[in-house]
Design a protein around this motif. Structure first.
Motif, mmCIF file in Angstrom:
data_model
loop_
_atom_site.group_PDB
_atom_site.id
_atom_site.type_symbol
_atom_site.label_atom_id
_atom_site.label_comp_id
_atom_site.label_asym_id
_atom_site.label_seq_id
_atom_site.Cartn_x
_atom_site.Cartn_y
_atom_site.Cartn_z
ATOM 1 N N MET B 1 127.107 -38.830 17.576
ATOM 2 C CA MET B 1 126.880 -37.671 16.679
ATOM 3 C C MET B 1 126.148 -36.592 16.689
ATOM 4 O O MET B 1 125.966 -35.691 16.531
ATOM 5 C CB MET B 1 125.711 -38.740 15.444
ATOM 6 C CG MET B 1 125.185 -37.697 14.425
ATOM 7 S SD MET B 1 126.920 -37.995 13.835
ATOM 8 C CE MET B 1 127.140 -36.925 12.833
ATOM 9 N N LYS B 2 124.726 -37.314 18.404
ATOM 10 C CA LYS B 2 124.522 -35.369 19.163
ATOM 11 C C LYS B 2 125.252 -34.792 19.824
ATOM 12 O O LYS B 2 125.148 -33.586 19.782
ATOM 13 C CB LYS B 2 123.731 -36.806 20.096
ATOM 14 C CG LYS B 2 122.517 -35.847 20.923
ATOM 15 C CD LYS B 2 121.759 -36.870 21.756
ATOM 16 C CE LYS B 2 121.918 -35.657 23.317
ATOM 17 N NZ LYS B 2 121.430 -37.420 23.734
ATOM 18 N N LEU B 3 126.399 -35.043 20.186
ATOM 19 C CA LEU B 3 127.853 -34.943 20.716
ATOM 20 C C LEU B 3 128.064 -33.436 19.515
ATOM 21 O O LEU B 3 128.482 -32.797 19.595
ATOM 22 C CB LEU B 3 128.797 -35.375 21.799
ATOM 23 C CG LEU B 3 128.100 -36.270 22.409
ATOM 24 C CD1 LEU B 3 128.995 -37.042 22.779
ATOM 25 C CD2 LEU B 3 128.251 -35.670 23.456
ATOM 26 N N THR B 4 128.491 -33.893 18.211
ATOM 27 C CA THR B 4 129.323 -33.173 17.440
ATOM 28 C C THR B 4 128.550 -32.667 17.322
ATOM 29 O O THR B 4 129.150 -31.595 16.650
ATOM 30 C CB THR B 4 129.582 -34.531 16.207
ATOM 31 O OG1 THR B 4 129.636 -34.993 16.877
ATOM 32 C CG2 THR B 4 130.203 -33.687 15.553
ATOM 33 N N ALA B 5 127.057 -32.696 16.633
ATOM 34 C CA ALA B 5 126.108 -31.442 16.903
ATOM 35 C C ALA B 5 126.238 -30.750 17.699
ATOM 36 O O ALA B 5 126.076 -29.439 17.688
ATOM 37 C CB ALA B 5 124.536 -32.025 16.494
ATOM 38 N N SER B 6 126.317 -31.380 18.680
ATOM 39 C CA SER B 6 126.190 -29.833 19.973
ATOM 40 C C SER B 6 127.183 -29.065 19.901
ATOM 41 O O SER B 6 127.732 -28.307 20.137
ATOM 42 C CB SER B 6 125.329 -30.129 21.799
ATOM 43 O OG SER B 6 126.875 -31.038 22.062
ATOM 44 N N LEU B 7 128.434 -29.987 19.484
ATOM 45 C CA LEU B 7 130.076 -29.172 19.687
ATOM 46 C C LEU B 7 129.937 -28.057 18.850
ATOM 47 O O LEU B 7 130.292 -27.057 18.644
ATOM 48 C CB LEU B 7 130.685 -30.198 19.876
ATOM 49 C CG LEU B 7 132.722 -29.667 19.710
ATOM 50 C CD1 LEU B 7 132.208 -29.068 21.125
ATOM 51 C CD2 LEU B 7 133.151 -31.057 19.830
ATOM 52 N N SER B 8 129.077 -28.703 17.658
ATOM 53 C CA SER B 8 129.082 -27.695 16.908
ATOM 54 C C SER B 8 128.707 -26.114 16.168
ATOM 55 O O SER B 8 128.543 -25.171 16.190
ATOM 56 C CB SER B 8 129.111 -28.419 15.604
ATOM 57 O OG SER B 8 127.436 -28.736 15.104
ATOM 58 N N LEU B 9 127.140 -26.225 17.547
ATOM 59 C CA LEU B 9 126.394 -25.331 17.790
ATOM 60 C C LEU B 9 127.407 -24.404 18.454
ATOM 61 O O LEU B 9 126.571 -23.244 18.193
ATOM 62 C CB LEU B 9 124.969 -26.043 18.394
ATOM 63 C CG LEU B 9 124.033 -24.860 17.689
ATOM 64 C CD1 LEU B 9 123.650 -25.111 16.690
ATOM 65 C CD2 LEU B 9 122.581 -25.712 19.263
ATOM 66 N N PHE B 10 127.428 -24.265 19.517
ATOM 67 C CA PHE B 10 128.192 -24.439 21.110
ATOM 68 C C PHE B 10 129.440 -22.939 20.020
ATOM 69 O O PHE B 10 129.941 -22.088 20.289
ATOM 70 C CB PHE B 10 128.551 -25.324 21.767
ATOM 71 C CG PHE B 10 129.547 -25.162 22.645
ATOM 72 C CD1 PHE B 10 129.326 -23.983 23.597
ATOM 73 C CD2 PHE B 10 130.868 -24.820 22.898
ATOM 74 C CE1 PHE B 10 130.131 -23.423 24.666
ATOM 75 C CE2 PHE B 10 132.030 -24.307 23.449
ATOM 76 C CZ PHE B 10 131.163 -23.414 25.041
ATOM 77 N N LEU B 11 129.949 -24.359 19.028
ATOM 78 C CA LEU B 11 131.376 -23.854 18.779
ATOM 79 C C LEU B 11 130.838 -22.123 17.674
ATOM 80 O O LEU B 11 131.425 -21.024 17.936
ATOM 81 C CB LEU B 11 132.216 -24.381 18.119
ATOM 82 C CG LEU B 11 133.142 -25.460 18.387
ATOM 83 C CD1 LEU B 11 133.544 -26.049 17.505
ATOM 84 C CD2 LEU B 11 134.185 -24.437 19.348
ATOM 85 N N SER B 12 129.292 -22.832 17.119
ATOM 86 C CA SER B 12 129.177 -22.235 16.467
ATOM 87 C C SER B 12 128.970 -19.906 16.758
ATOM 88 O O SER B 12 128.881 -19.348 16.276
ATOM 89 C CB SER B 12 127.634 -22.190 14.910
ATOM 90 O OG SER B 12 128.183 -23.197 14.469
ATOM 91 N N ALA B 13 128.324 -20.581 18.210
ATOM 92 C CA ALA B 13 127.512 -19.739 18.506
ATOM 93 C C ALA B 13 128.363 -18.640 18.989
ATOM 94 O O ALA B 13 128.678 -17.760 19.118
ATOM 95 C CB ALA B 13 127.094 -20.040 19.718
ATOM 96 N N LEU B 14 130.006 -19.331 19.595
ATOM 97 C CA LEU B 14 130.904 -18.738 20.245
ATOM 98 C C LEU B 14 131.351 -17.896 19.459
ATOM 99 O O LEU B 14 131.717 -16.622 19.465
ATOM 100 C CB LEU B 14 131.966 -19.904 20.746
ATOM 101 C CG LEU B 14 133.229 -19.264 21.396
ATOM 102 C CD1 LEU B 14 132.478 -18.914 22.320
ATOM 103 C CD2 LEU B 14 134.226 -20.029 22.060
ATOM 104 N N TRP B 15 131.775 -18.256 18.176
ATOM 105 C CA TRP B 15 132.591 -17.675 16.770
ATOM 106 C C TRP B 15 131.453 -16.074 16.401
ATOM 107 O O TRP B 15 131.393 -15.369 16.542
ATOM 108 C CB TRP B 15 131.737 -18.487 15.558
ATOM 109 C CG TRP B 15 133.931 -18.518 14.238
ATOM 110 C CD1 TRP B 15 134.913 -18.156 14.729
ATOM 111 C CD2 TRP B 15 133.282 -17.215 14.195
ATOM 112 N NE1 TRP B 15 135.292 -17.705 13.654
ATOM 113 C CE2 TRP B 15 134.498 -16.754 13.018
ATOM 114 C CE3 TRP B 15 131.897 -16.550 13.129
ATOM 115 C CZ2 TRP B 15 134.548 -15.855 12.360
ATOM 116 C CZ3 TRP B 15 132.529 -15.467 12.076
ATOM 117 C CH2 TRP B 15 133.227 -14.785 11.620
ATOM 118 N N LEU B 16 130.167 -16.466 16.476
ATOM 119 C CA LEU B 16 129.341 -15.594 16.428
ATOM 120 C C LEU B 16 129.259 -14.436 17.064
ATOM 121 O O LEU B 16 129.716 -13.473 17.312
ATOM 122 C CB LEU B 16 127.482 -15.710 15.645
ATOM 123 C CG LEU B 16 127.495 -16.252 15.094
ATOM 124 C CD1 LEU B 16 125.783 -16.917 14.588
ATOM 125 C CD2 LEU B 16 127.551 -15.589 13.670
#
Lengths: 97, 159, 115, 186
Positions: B1-16
């Motif tokens: 779960m922690k990994l999913t959260a950090s992955l989605s954070l990372f992807l959103s930052a990349l997208w922005l």
């Protein structure tokens, strides 16, 4: 500054030419793929430099795309070599022994 | 779960960072693409310590610092060898892989490949076959200079 | 004004050195004897050459999204190149391509020596 | 000036690459060179101020087409092409006629960068002035493709989709191991 970047673009194109010659001459298929890989890397750099020469940084997105696609192409090619005909032939010989 | 959260954070930052446009339509498209990527990664089962190693923190900075120094010097070295200032003496050596986990073996082999002048070729029975362009480079690797750099105690399994 | 000049000079040094390394790598493709040695020439162009050119360009862009994109381009190149090189070399090895110009007796004595 | 130089160099590379593709008889190398060929074409598009077309060309030509060609090679057994001894006269005739027609067709095109070309005088102005507020898409070419010419694009996408299904059907394997076939084949 533009003159310098123009020079850089010409230097990169010269390197691309060297890689292209190796891709044409390459005795083995691996030499060719290696040269193609290098050509792709230099193309990414050329696109990045060109983005600054022409003053349109949105062209950089193409450089991003290339840098990923180049990798995909090389790995896909090598997956093929791995189970290419010669490899299969070797396996068959091993099985026969 | 922690990994999913950090992955989605990372992807959103990349997208922005890549998009550069911030209005509602485009941001909602970005959210949709991030969610889709997370869903696909779940289906492919690649959200794990190896795919997204967030547990490698502090010691990695030191590793990258020393590795970039090595990459710099070996670049100059190989360039001199190509120009003919130093001799070209290709060597093939065999290194014992005594790292404790797969992840550190991968880091070791890739660090060897990243420094020009040495390239890992093949792994067989716990040995790594390395091609180097010079005798000095081969001796350096055999002394274990690179092996000492690899961060210790990282295992691919612990959650 | 002054800051711009410093950035320009830094760019000039970094980019020209990077291009120089790139040309050396291209020459290496022809000067080096066999496939495995050529891997090292490609290593030059993939690591330091691209780093120098892209960071030189980043000094022109300043602290903007463009720099972020340049960093991403560099990271993609930097992380994919060893994987591509390794899979290429590993394929060549599995296929049975033998390195040339090896001093044989040295290679033998080195192979036993591990740790 | 520099874009002219890059143009010329890229066109020369294209020519060299085309001859290389003709000469090299290893199909894997040929597939990789086709990827490079479309990468060079994408570079030309970029220099001609069409980054979006360059983007598409790079993604489709260098990415998908190369991967599909390699996948096709993976299900064939022989990676070496058979050498043709004599020229195929009919094929040569068709190629020459098509090339001639295309060259003839370029006479009707307006000059590169011509301000008075019909495409630039009527609709382009509206696209440029109102594109963003009417469609809400920041990229102009995307706005034209996906909104103003949406039905056109839908048709194109249908064609591409059909082609994709065709390729998938062709590449689907019936039995798993194909390696054994080498003994019986040829």
């Amino acid at each position: 500054m533009n003159i310098l970047l123009t020079g850089a673009a010409i230097a990169i194109m010269f390197t691309m030419l060297l890689a292209l010659i190796r891709a044409l001459m390459g005795p083995t298929v691996f030499d060719r793929v290696l040269a193609v890989n290098m050509f792709g890397t230099k193309a990414v750099l050329l696109v990045a430099v060109f983005a600054f020469i022409s003053g349109r940084p949105d062209v950089l997105d193409i450089a991003l795309l290339y840098s990923l696609l180049n990798f995909v192409g090389v790995v896909a090619a090598l997956r093929l070599v791995q189970r290419g005909k010669e490899y299969a032939q070797k396996k068959l010989e091993e099985d026969a022994q | 779960m922690k990994l999913t959260a950090s992955l989605s954070l990372f992807l959103s930052a990349l997208w922005l960072l890549l998009s550069g446009h911030y209005d509602i339509l485009l941001i909602s498209m970005g959210v949709a693409s991030v969610l889709f990527t997370i869903y696909m990664s779940h289906r492919m089962k690649i959200i794990d310590d190896e795919g997204h190693p967030i547990h490698l923190k502090g010691q990695f900075f030191k590793f990258w610092f020393i590795l970039s120094g090595k990459i710099f010097t070996s670049n100059i070295d190989v360039a001199l060898r190509i120009l003919g200032v130093k001799p070209i003496q290709p060597q093939l050596i065999k290194l014992k892989l005594d790292q404790d986990s797969d992840l550190s073996k991968v880091i070791y082999a890739n660090a060897i490949t990243l420094t020009p002048g040495s390239a890992s070729l093949h792994i067989e029975d716990g040995y790594l076959f390395v091609h180097t362009i010079s005798r000095e480079g081969a001796e350096e690797l055999l002394n274990g200079d690179m092996a000492k750099l690899i961060p210790k105690g990282i295992t691919g399994e612990n959650q | 004004m002054n800051l711009d000049l410093i950035a320009d000079i830094t760019t000039a040094i970094l980019v020209s050195f990077g291009c120089f390394l790139g040309i050396i790598g291209g020459l290496g493709m022809h000067r080096l004897g066999d496939f495995y040695s050529r891997l090292h020439a490609v290593g030059i162009t993939d690591t330091l050459c691209s780093f120098l050119i892209l960071s030189g360009l980043a000094f022109q862009a300043g602290l903007t999204l463009v720099t972020v994109k340049l960093i991403l381009v560099f990271l993609f190149l930097f992380f994919t190149s060893p994987t591509a090189s390794f899979s290429l070399a590993n394929n060549a090895w599995n296929w049975g391509l033998k390195p040339e110009n090896l001093p044989v007796e040295l290679a033998e004595s080195y192979e036993g020596d591990d740790s | 000036m520099i874009s002219l130089t890059i143009d010329i160099v890229l066109l020369i590379f294209l020519l060299v690459m085309a001859f290389a593709i003709l000469r090299v008889h290893h199909l894997l190398a040929v597939a990789m060179m086709f990827g490079l060929y479309s990468l060079l074409v994408a570079g030309l598009f970029m220099v001609l101020d069409a980054p979006d077309v360059a983007f598409t060309e790079a993604a489709v030509g260098t990415g998908i087409a190369t991967v599909l060609m390699l996948a096709t090679l993976a299900v064939t057994r022989v990676t070496h092409e058979k050498e043709l001894k004599k020229t195929n006269k009919r094929a040569l005739f068709i190629v020459v006629v098509t090339g001639g027609l295309l060259l003839y067709g370029t006479h009707d095109m307006s000059n590169l960068g011509d301000n008075m070309a019909p495409a630039h005088t009527e609709v382009a102005k509206r696209y440029i002035e109102k594109g963003q507020e009417e469609t809400g898409v920041p990229n102009l070419v995307t706005a034209v493709l996906a909104s103003y010419r949406g039905f056109d694009t839908l048709g194109e996408v249908t064609v591409v989709f059909t082609a994709g299904i065709g390729v998938l059907l062709l590449l689907r394997r019936k039995q798993k191991p194909r390696i054994k076939g080498i003994q019986g084949g040829r």
